[in-house]
Write a protein that holds these residues in place. Structure first.
Motif, PDB file in Angstrom:
ATOM      1  N   VAL A   7       0.843  -1.187   0.000  1.00 48.70           N
ATOM      2  CA  VAL A   7       0.000   0.000   0.000  1.00 48.70           C
ATOM      3  C   VAL A   7       0.879   1.238   0.000  1.00 48.70           C
ATOM      4  CG1 VAL A   7      -1.755   1.296   1.275  1.00 48.70           C
ATOM      5  CG2 VAL A   7      -1.830  -1.205   1.262  1.00 48.70           C
ATOM      6  N   ALA A   8       0.554   2.172  -0.870  1.00 48.58           N
ATOM      7  CA  ALA A   8       1.190   3.487  -0.886  1.00 48.58           C
ATOM      8  C   ALA A   8       0.091   4.505  -0.614  1.00 48.58           C
ATOM      9  CB  ALA A   8       1.844   3.768  -2.230  1.00 48.58           C
ATOM     10  N   VAL A   9       0.476   5.665  -0.139  1.00 48.50           N
ATOM     11  CA  VAL A   9      -0.478   6.747   0.071  1.00 48.50           C
ATOM     12  C   VAL A   9      -0.356   7.684  -1.123  1.00 48.50           C
ATOM     13  CG1 VAL A   9      -1.155   8.659   1.560  1.00 48.50           C
ATOM     14  CG2 VAL A   9      -0.310   6.526   2.574  1.00 48.50           C
ATOM     15  N   VAL A  10      -1.436   7.801  -1.898  1.00 49.91           N
ATOM     16  CA  VAL A  10      -1.451   8.644  -3.085  1.00 49.91           C
ATOM     17  C   VAL A  10      -2.423   9.783  -2.850  1.00 49.91           C
ATOM     18  CG1 VAL A  10      -1.864   8.742  -5.572  1.00 49.91           C
ATOM     19  CG2 VAL A  10      -0.900   6.660  -4.558  1.00 49.91           C
ATOM     20  N   ASN A  11      -1.892  10.994  -2.805  1.00 50.19           N
ATOM     21  CA  ASN A  11      -2.703  12.185  -2.542  1.00 50.19           C
ATOM     22  C   ASN A  11      -3.597  12.003  -1.320  1.00 50.19           C
ATOM     23  OD1 ASN A  11      -1.496  13.346  -4.726  1.00 50.19           O
ATOM     24  ND2 ASN A  11      -3.301  13.421  -5.997  1.00 50.19           N
ATOM     25  N   GLY A  12      -3.015  11.413  -0.270  1.00 47.27           N
ATOM     26  CA  GLY A  12      -3.715  11.257   0.998  1.00 47.27           C
ATOM     27  C   GLY A  12      -4.585  10.027   1.113  1.00 47.27           C
ATOM     28  N   ASN A  13      -4.686   9.215   0.065  1.00 46.31           N
ATOM     29  CA  ASN A  13      -5.531   8.021   0.079  1.00 46.31           C
ATOM     30  C   ASN A  13      -4.684   6.758  -0.011  1.00 46.31           C
ATOM     31  OD1 ASN A  13      -8.091   9.462  -0.059  1.00 46.31           O
ATOM     32  ND2 ASN A  13      -7.468   9.991  -2.135  1.00 46.31           N
ATOM     33  N   SER A  14      -4.986   5.773   0.825  1.00 43.50           N
ATOM     34  CA  SER A  14      -4.304   4.485   0.738  1.00 43.50           C
ATOM     35  C   SER A  14      -4.665   3.821  -0.579  1.00 43.50           C
ATOM     36  CB  SER A  14      -4.711   3.585   1.901  1.00 43.50           C
ATOM     37  OG  SER A  14      -4.249   4.121   3.116  1.00 43.50           O
ATOM     38  N   THR A  15      -3.643   3.359  -1.298  1.00 45.29           N
ATOM     39  CA  THR A  15      -3.837   2.787  -2.629  1.00 45.29           C
ATOM     40  C   THR A  15      -3.044   1.496  -2.733  1.00 45.29           C
ATOM     41  OG1 THR A  15      -4.057   5.012  -3.548  1.00 45.29           O
ATOM     42  CG2 THR A  15      -3.573   3.238  -5.106  1.00 45.29           C
ATOM     43  N   LEU A  16      -3.698   0.419  -3.158  1.00 43.78           N
ATOM     44  CA  LEU A  16      -2.984  -0.836  -3.369  1.00 43.78           C
ATOM     45  C   LEU A  16      -2.051  -0.680  -4.564  1.00 43.78           C
ATOM     46  CD1 LEU A  16      -5.798  -3.497  -2.899  1.00 43.78           C
ATOM     47  CD2 LEU A  16      -3.909  -3.003  -1.351  1.00 43.78           C
ATOM     48  N   ILE A  17      -0.842  -1.204  -4.406  1.00 41.17           N
ATOM     49  CA  ILE A  17       0.128  -1.168  -5.502  1.00 41.17           C
ATOM     50  C   ILE A  17       0.542  -2.597  -5.833  1.00 41.17           C
ATOM     51  CG2 ILE A  17       0.994   1.174  -5.119  1.00 41.17           C
ATOM     52  CD1 ILE A  17       3.317  -0.070  -3.544  1.00 41.17           C
ATOM     53  N   ASN A  18       0.863  -2.801  -7.076  1.00 40.46           N
ATOM     54  CA  ASN A  18       1.307  -4.112  -7.524  1.00 40.46           C
ATOM     55  C   ASN A  18       2.798  -4.275  -7.258  1.00 40.46           C
ATOM     56  OD1 ASN A  18      -1.275  -4.759  -8.664  1.00 40.46           O
ATOM     57  ND2 ASN A  18      -0.787  -3.356 -10.327  1.00 40.46           N
ATOM     58  N   GLU A  19       3.212  -5.496  -7.001  1.00 39.75           N
ATOM     59  CA  GLU A  19       4.629  -5.794  -6.802  1.00 39.75           C
ATOM     60  C   GLU A  19       5.411  -5.344  -8.029  1.00 39.75           C
ATOM     61  OE1 GLU A  19       7.817  -7.010  -4.619  1.00 39.75           O
ATOM     62  OE2 GLU A  19       5.753  -7.176  -3.931  1.00 39.75           O
ATOM     63  N   GLY A  20       6.443  -4.539  -7.833  1.00 37.53           N
ATOM     64  CA  GLY A  20       7.277  -4.073  -8.932  1.00 37.53           C
ATOM     65  C   GLY A  20       6.674  -2.952  -9.760  1.00 37.53           C
ATOM     66  N   GLU A  21       5.575  -2.365  -9.299  1.00 38.49           N
ATOM     67  CA  GLU A  21       4.906  -1.308 -10.066  1.00 38.49           C
ATOM     68  C   GLU A  21       5.752  -0.034 -10.086  1.00 38.49           C
ATOM     69  OE1 GLU A  21       0.457   0.134 -10.939  1.00 38.49           O
ATOM     70  OE2 GLU A  21       0.831  -0.451  -8.876  1.00 38.49           O
ATOM     71  N   THR A  22       5.864   0.552 -11.260  1.00 42.37           N
ATOM     72  CA  THR A  22       6.604   1.807 -11.398  1.00 42.37           C
ATOM     73  C   THR A  22       5.652   2.986 -11.232  1.00 42.37           C
ATOM     74  OG1 THR A  22       6.243   1.983 -13.772  1.00 42.37           O
ATOM     75  CG2 THR A  22       8.218   0.765 -13.046  1.00 42.37           C
ATOM     76  N   ILE A  23       6.234   4.159 -11.009  1.00 41.90           N
ATOM     77  CA  ILE A  23       5.406   5.364 -10.944  1.00 41.90           C
ATOM     78  C   ILE A  23       4.641   5.534 -12.252  1.00 41.90           C
ATOM     79  CG2 ILE A  23       5.570   7.894 -11.037  1.00 41.90           C
ATOM     80  CD1 ILE A  23       5.506   6.855  -8.237  1.00 41.90           C
ATOM     81  N   PHE A  24       5.299   5.283 -13.378  1.00 40.57           N
ATOM     82  CA  PHE A  24       4.633   5.428 -14.668  1.00 40.57           C
ATOM     83  C   PHE A  24       3.399   4.537 -14.757  1.00 40.57           C
ATOM     84  CE2 PHE A  24       3.824   4.422 -19.083  1.00 40.57           C
ATOM     85  CZ  PHE A  24       3.741   5.692 -19.636  1.00 40.57           C
ATOM     86  N   SER A  25       3.524   3.259 -14.365  1.00 40.00           N
ATOM     87  CA  SER A  25       2.378   2.351 -14.460  1.00 40.00           C
ATOM     88  C   SER A  25       1.293   2.716 -13.452  1.00 40.00           C
ATOM     89  CB  SER A  25       2.805   0.891 -14.306  1.00 40.00           C
ATOM     90  OG  SER A  25       3.367   0.647 -13.045  1.00 40.00           O
ATOM     91  N   LEU A  26       1.679   3.197 -12.273  1.00 39.90           N
ATOM     92  CA  LEU A  26       0.695   3.650 -11.286  1.00 39.90           C
ATOM     93  C   LEU A  26      -0.079   4.851 -11.813  1.00 39.90           C
ATOM     94  CD1 LEU A  26      -0.423   3.405  -8.334  1.00 39.90           C
ATOM     95  CD2 LEU A  26       1.285   5.119  -7.739  1.00 39.90           C
ATOM     96  N   LEU A  27       0.638   5.804 -12.392  1.00 38.63           N
ATOM     97  CA  LEU A  27      -0.027   6.976 -12.971  1.00 38.63           C
ATOM     98  C   LEU A  27      -0.937   6.581 -14.116  1.00 38.63           C
ATOM     99  CD1 LEU A  27       2.894   9.553 -13.020  1.00 38.63           C
ATOM    100  CD2 LEU A  27       0.868   9.602 -11.556  1.00 38.63           C
ATOM    101  N   ASP A  28      -0.482   5.661 -14.957  1.00 38.15           N
ATOM    102  CA  ASP A  28      -1.293   5.212 -16.081  1.00 38.15           C
ATOM    103  C   ASP A  28      -2.596   4.583 -15.589  1.00 38.15           C
ATOM    104  OD1 ASP A  28      -1.606   4.823 -18.940  1.00 38.15           O
ATOM    105  OD2 ASP A  28      -1.308   2.687 -18.539  1.00 38.15           O
ATOM    106  N   ARG A  29      -2.523   3.911 -14.464  1.00 34.41           N
ATOM    107  CA  ARG A  29      -3.696   3.253 -13.893  1.00 34.41           C
ATOM    108  C   ARG A  29      -4.634   4.249 -13.213  1.00 34.41           C
ATOM    109  NH1 ARG A  29      -4.145   0.336  -8.891  1.00 34.41           N
ATOM    110  NH2 ARG A  29      -1.921   0.563  -8.497  1.00 34.41           N
ATOM    111  N   LEU A  30      -4.074   5.232 -12.499  1.00 34.15           N
ATOM    112  CA  LEU A  30      -4.890   6.142 -11.687  1.00 34.15           C
ATOM    113  C   LEU A  30      -5.156   7.497 -12.337  1.00 34.15           C
ATOM    114  CD1 LEU A  30      -3.232   5.557  -8.201  1.00 34.15           C
ATOM    115  CD2 LEU A  30      -5.273   4.460  -9.138  1.00 34.15           C
ATOM    116  N   PHE A  31      -4.186   8.010 -13.081  1.00 35.39           N
ATOM    117  CA  PHE A  31      -4.268   9.353 -13.678  1.00 35.39           C
ATOM    118  C   PHE A  31      -3.780   9.267 -15.118  1.00 35.39           C
ATOM    119  CE2 PHE A  31      -3.399   9.846  -9.164  1.00 35.39           C
ATOM    120  CZ  PHE A  31      -4.357  10.760  -8.763  1.00 35.39           C
TER     121      PHE A  31
END
Length: 71
Positions: A7-31
């Motif tokens: 779990v990472a905190v993204v803009n104040g909200n707890s967000t599940l992250i995938n093992e090995g997930e990059t910032i780019f892939s997280l952004l692509d998924r959320l924003f």
């Protein structure tokens, strides 16, 4: 052992992250529209050139910052 959840905190909200997930892939998924945004990881700005390589870790605090217009 049970399922490990990262779990990472993204803009104040707890967000599940995938093992090995990059910032780019997280952004692509959320924003998916990343034009003009900035990203800070644990209070340090991450250059856009590092988004594809930076792995998000359990407990990271991520701020996605979008430009605003003012008057």
């Amino acid at each position: 052992m049970g399922d490990v959840r990262n779990v990472a905190v993204v803009n104040g909200n707890s967000t599940l992250i995938n093992e090995g997930e990059t910032i780019f892939s997280l952004l692509d998924r959320l924003f998916p529209l990343t034009s003009g945004i900035a990203v800070a990881i644990n209070a340090e700005v991450l250059p856009r050139s590092e988004w594809n390589d930076f792995i998000v870790h359990n407990g990271d605090v991520i701020e996605i910052l979008a430009p605003t217009s003012g008057g």
